[in-house]
Write a protein that holds these residues in place. Structure first.
Motif, PDB file in Angstrom:
ATOM      1  N   SER A 117       0.712  -1.203  -0.140  1.00  0.00           N
ATOM      2  CA  SER A 117      -0.205   0.093  -0.124  1.00  0.00           C
ATOM      3  C   SER A 117       0.943   1.296  -0.085  1.00  0.00           C
ATOM      4  O   SER A 117       1.970   1.100   0.318  1.00  0.00           O
ATOM      5  N   ASN A 118       0.316   2.351  -0.308  1.00  0.00           N
ATOM      6  CA  ASN A 118       0.933   3.662  -0.329  1.00  0.00           C
ATOM      7  C   ASN A 118       1.095   4.330   1.125  1.00  0.00           C
ATOM      8  O   ASN A 118       0.249   3.902   1.885  1.00  0.00           O
ATOM      9  N   LYS A 119       2.324   4.590   1.414  1.00  0.00           N
ATOM     10  CA  LYS A 119       2.566   4.634   2.845  1.00  0.00           C
ATOM     11  C   LYS A 119       2.882   6.140   2.998  1.00  0.00           C
ATOM     12  O   LYS A 119       3.386   6.835   2.207  1.00  0.00           O
ATOM     13  N   LYS A 120       1.827   6.806   4.084  1.00  0.00           N
ATOM     14  CA  LYS A 120       2.126   8.293   4.496  1.00  0.00           C
ATOM     15  C   LYS A 120       2.644   8.563   5.812  1.00  0.00           C
ATOM     16  O   LYS A 120       3.197   9.826   6.026  1.00  0.00           O
ATOM     17  N   GLN A 121       2.758   7.441   6.787  1.00  0.00           N
ATOM     18  CA  GLN A 121       3.114   7.876   8.080  1.00  0.00           C
ATOM     19  C   GLN A 121       4.251   6.682   8.522  1.00  0.00           C
ATOM     20  O   GLN A 121       4.108   5.638   8.390  1.00  0.00           O
ATOM     21  N   ILE A 122       5.297   7.176   9.456  1.00  0.00           N
ATOM     22  CA  ILE A 122       5.953   6.501  10.156  1.00  0.00           C
ATOM     23  C   ILE A 122       5.634   6.519  11.631  1.00  0.00           C
ATOM     24  O   ILE A 122       5.528   7.911  12.009  1.00  0.00           O
ATOM     25  N   VAL A 123       5.354   5.492  12.364  1.00  0.00           N
ATOM     26  CA  VAL A 123       4.940   5.400  13.562  1.00  0.00           C
ATOM     27  C   VAL A 123       5.801   4.746  14.447  1.00  0.00           C
ATOM     28  O   VAL A 123       6.154   3.474  14.326  1.00  0.00           O
ATOM     29  N   TRP A 124       6.570   5.492  15.616  1.00  0.00           N
ATOM     30  CA  TRP A 124       7.181   4.896  16.478  1.00  0.00           C
ATOM     31  C   TRP A 124       6.340   4.485  17.746  1.00  0.00           C
ATOM     32  O   TRP A 124       5.719   5.263  18.220  1.00  0.00           O
ATOM     33  N   HIS A 125       6.761   3.155  18.100  1.00  0.00           N
ATOM     34  CA  HIS A 125       6.161   2.666  19.506  1.00  0.00           C
ATOM     35  C   HIS A 125       7.234   2.019  20.130  1.00  0.00           C
ATOM     36  O   HIS A 125       8.637   1.823  19.831  1.00  0.00           O
ATOM     37  N   HIS A 126       6.946   1.627  21.502  1.00  0.00           N
ATOM     38  CA  HIS A 126       7.880   0.596  22.076  1.00  0.00           C
ATOM     39  C   HIS A 126       6.869  -0.286  22.594  1.00  0.00           C
ATOM     40  O   HIS A 126       5.873  -0.307  22.784  1.00  0.00           O
ATOM     41  N   SER A 127       7.647  -1.462  23.099  1.00  0.00           N
ATOM     42  CA  SER A 127       6.912  -2.778  23.191  1.00  0.00           C
ATOM     43  C   SER A 127       6.552  -3.073  24.495  1.00  0.00           C
ATOM     44  O   SER A 127       5.726  -3.819  24.853  1.00  0.00           O
ATOM     45  N   ALA A 128       6.759  -2.142  25.463  1.00  0.00           N
ATOM     46  CA  ALA A 128       6.361  -2.320  26.932  1.00  0.00           C
ATOM     47  C   ALA A 128       6.591  -3.959  27.352  1.00  0.00           C
ATOM     48  O   ALA A 128       5.871  -4.474  27.869  1.00  0.00           O
ATOM     49  N   GLY A 129       7.804  -4.259  26.936  1.00  0.00           N
ATOM     50  CA  GLY A 129       8.152  -5.702  27.285  1.00  0.00           C
ATOM     51  C   GLY A 129       9.823  -5.688  27.613  1.00  0.00           C
ATOM     52  O   GLY A 129      10.381  -4.672  27.404  1.00  0.00           O
ATOM     53  N   SER A 130      10.253  -6.894  27.399  1.00  0.00           N
ATOM     54  CA  SER A 130      11.751  -7.175  27.607  1.00  0.00           C
ATOM     55  C   SER A 130      12.612  -7.148  26.343  1.00  0.00           C
ATOM     56  O   SER A 130      11.952  -6.727  25.058  1.00  0.00           O
ATOM     57  N   ASP A 131      13.779  -6.683  26.420  1.00  0.00           N
ATOM     58  CA  ASP A 131      14.808  -6.648  25.331  1.00  0.00           C
ATOM     59  C   ASP A 131      14.818  -7.877  24.550  1.00  0.00           C
ATOM     60  O   ASP A 131      16.101  -8.477  24.177  1.00  0.00           O
ATOM     61  N   ASP A 132      13.801  -8.190  23.781  1.00  0.00           N
ATOM     62  CA  ASP A 132      13.891  -9.472  22.983  1.00  0.00           C
ATOM     63  C   ASP A 132      12.686  -9.239  21.850  1.00  0.00           C
ATOM     64  O   ASP A 132      11.699  -9.868  21.856  1.00  0.00           O
ATOM     65  N   ALA A 133      13.385  -8.829  20.588  1.00  0.00           N
ATOM     66  CA  ALA A 133      12.335  -8.580  19.597  1.00  0.00           C
ATOM     67  C   ALA A 133      11.870  -9.920  19.025  1.00  0.00           C
ATOM     68  O   ALA A 133      10.828  -9.785  18.375  1.00  0.00           O
ATOM     69  N   VAL A 134      12.655 -10.786  19.194  1.00  0.00           N
ATOM     70  CA  VAL A 134      12.517 -12.195  18.575  1.00  0.00           C
ATOM     71  C   VAL A 134      11.355 -12.663  19.170  1.00  0.00           C
ATOM     72  O   VAL A 134      10.153 -13.251  18.549  1.00  0.00           O
ATOM     73  N   ASN A 135      11.431 -12.602  20.402  1.00  0.00           N
ATOM     74  CA  ASN A 135      10.207 -13.308  21.320  1.00  0.00           C
ATOM     75  C   ASN A 135       9.115 -12.410  21.052  1.00  0.00           C
ATOM     76  O   ASN A 135       7.818 -12.918  21.387  1.00  0.00           O
ATOM     77  N   MET A 136       9.216 -11.163  20.936  1.00  0.00           N
ATOM     78  CA  MET A 136       8.089 -10.315  20.747  1.00  0.00           C
ATOM     79  C   MET A 136       7.113 -10.820  19.328  1.00  0.00           C
ATOM     80  O   MET A 136       6.059 -10.729  19.589  1.00  0.00           O
ATOM     81  N   PHE A 137       7.849 -10.856  18.245  1.00  0.00           N
ATOM     82  CA  PHE A 137       7.395 -11.664  17.145  1.00  0.00           C
ATOM     83  C   PHE A 137       6.798 -12.977  17.414  1.00  0.00           C
ATOM     84  O   PHE A 137       5.685 -13.313  16.905  1.00  0.00           O
ATOM     85  N   GLU A 138       7.101 -13.886  18.273  1.00  0.00           N
ATOM     86  CA  GLU A 138       6.683 -15.061  18.664  1.00  0.00           C
ATOM     87  C   GLU A 138       5.481 -15.062  19.366  1.00  0.00           C
ATOM     88  O   GLU A 138       4.589 -15.703  19.330  1.00  0.00           O
ATOM     89  N   TRP A 139       5.556 -14.014  20.177  1.00  0.00           N
ATOM     90  CA  TRP A 139       4.227 -13.562  21.248  1.00  0.00           C
ATOM     91  C   TRP A 139       3.127 -13.246  20.211  1.00  0.00           C
ATOM     92  O   TRP A 139       1.900 -13.550  20.368  1.00  0.00           O
TER      93      TRP A 139
END
Length: 259
Positions: A72-94
């Protein structure tokens, strides 16, 4: 992706020149030659991908079936934080296990600066969570990233999961009713900076910093104005990302890439 032609004069050409210099390339042809691409001096998606891999420490993970594979055509970049531990691999698994359909960001950035990538920035997942008719359109038209970070902390520096955060990793902000937040380290902020500029280049999104739009509810963000926003911009009670001085300093300096 809109092509950038050799010797073109434009803001995007300036951004590209600065990124190429950071990556150690003389010009687009040098990048193409070193990455065994067609050497034509025209910067397209293949060249962008090579520059992306060069500038970022990227770990792809298998996330097929858990996002919308619709470009899709993109118009915005949105920054978040995960409210979780320092493990982005586990974040995707969750996100695979949580039973909620296609709620995810395409990228997680860990404190080391490692970029964990679930899917291409051209596709989408639900990440905003507004309760209005504009929610789905904003999700489709935005690119979202999560910084691995616990976010706001209690007075004794514990997280919502009752884990303790070391004093050295805490910052006092007094933001939206919370005094303490987990700190975003320099390495994480730098990776976010480079990722943001690369994505802005690909989708022709301006790098202008708008203070009020980033840290308070923004009708411009909700209505789909082109630009960089945070989760705070869309939902009043959200606290991600938090307005930490080094993060704000980085956001203000993004415009330097256009010069």
């Amino acid at each position: 992706m809109k092509l950038i032609l050799e010797n073109e004069t434009s803001t995007r050409q300036n951004i590209l020149r600065n990124l190429l210099k950071l990556a150690g390339y003389k010009d687009v042809r040098d990048l193409q030659s070193q990455n065994k691409l067609v050497v034509d001096g025209i910067f397209g998606l293949a060249s962008w991908n090579s520059l992306y891999i060069k500038l970022l420490n990227v770990l792809p993970v298998n996330f097929e079936g858990y996002y919308y594979k619709q470009a899709s055509n993109k118009k915005q970049i949105v920054w978040h934080h995960s409210a979780g531990s320092d493990d982005a691999v586990n974040m995707f698994e969750w996100w695979k296990r949580d039973g909620v359909t296609h709620v995810a960001t395409c990228i997680g950035i860990e404190k080391s600066g490692r970029v964990v990538k679930g899917y291409d920035e051209g596709f989408w997942g639900h990440h905003i969570g507004m309760s209005n008719a504009q929610n789905q359109v904003r999700n489709i038209e935005s690119i979202a990233v999560e910084l691995t970070n616990w976010g706001n902390l209690s007075a004794n520096l514990t997280t919502w999961a009752n884990t303790k955060v070391a004093q050295k990793d805490v910052i006092e902000l007094n933001y939206k009713g919370s005094k303490f937040y987990e700190l975003y380290p320099d390495s994480q902020i730098k990776a976010l900076e480079l990722w943001t500029v690369l994505v802005a280049l690909r989708f022709d999104i301006p790098l202008t910093y708008n203070e009020k739009d980033m840290w308070e509810l923004s009708q411009d963000a909700i209505n789909g104005k082109v630009g960089i926003f945070t989760h705070n911009s869309f939902i009043s009670w959200k606290t991600d990302v938090s307005p930490q001085p080094k993060l704000i300093e980085m956001a203000k300096k993004l415009i330097e890439y256009t010069k």
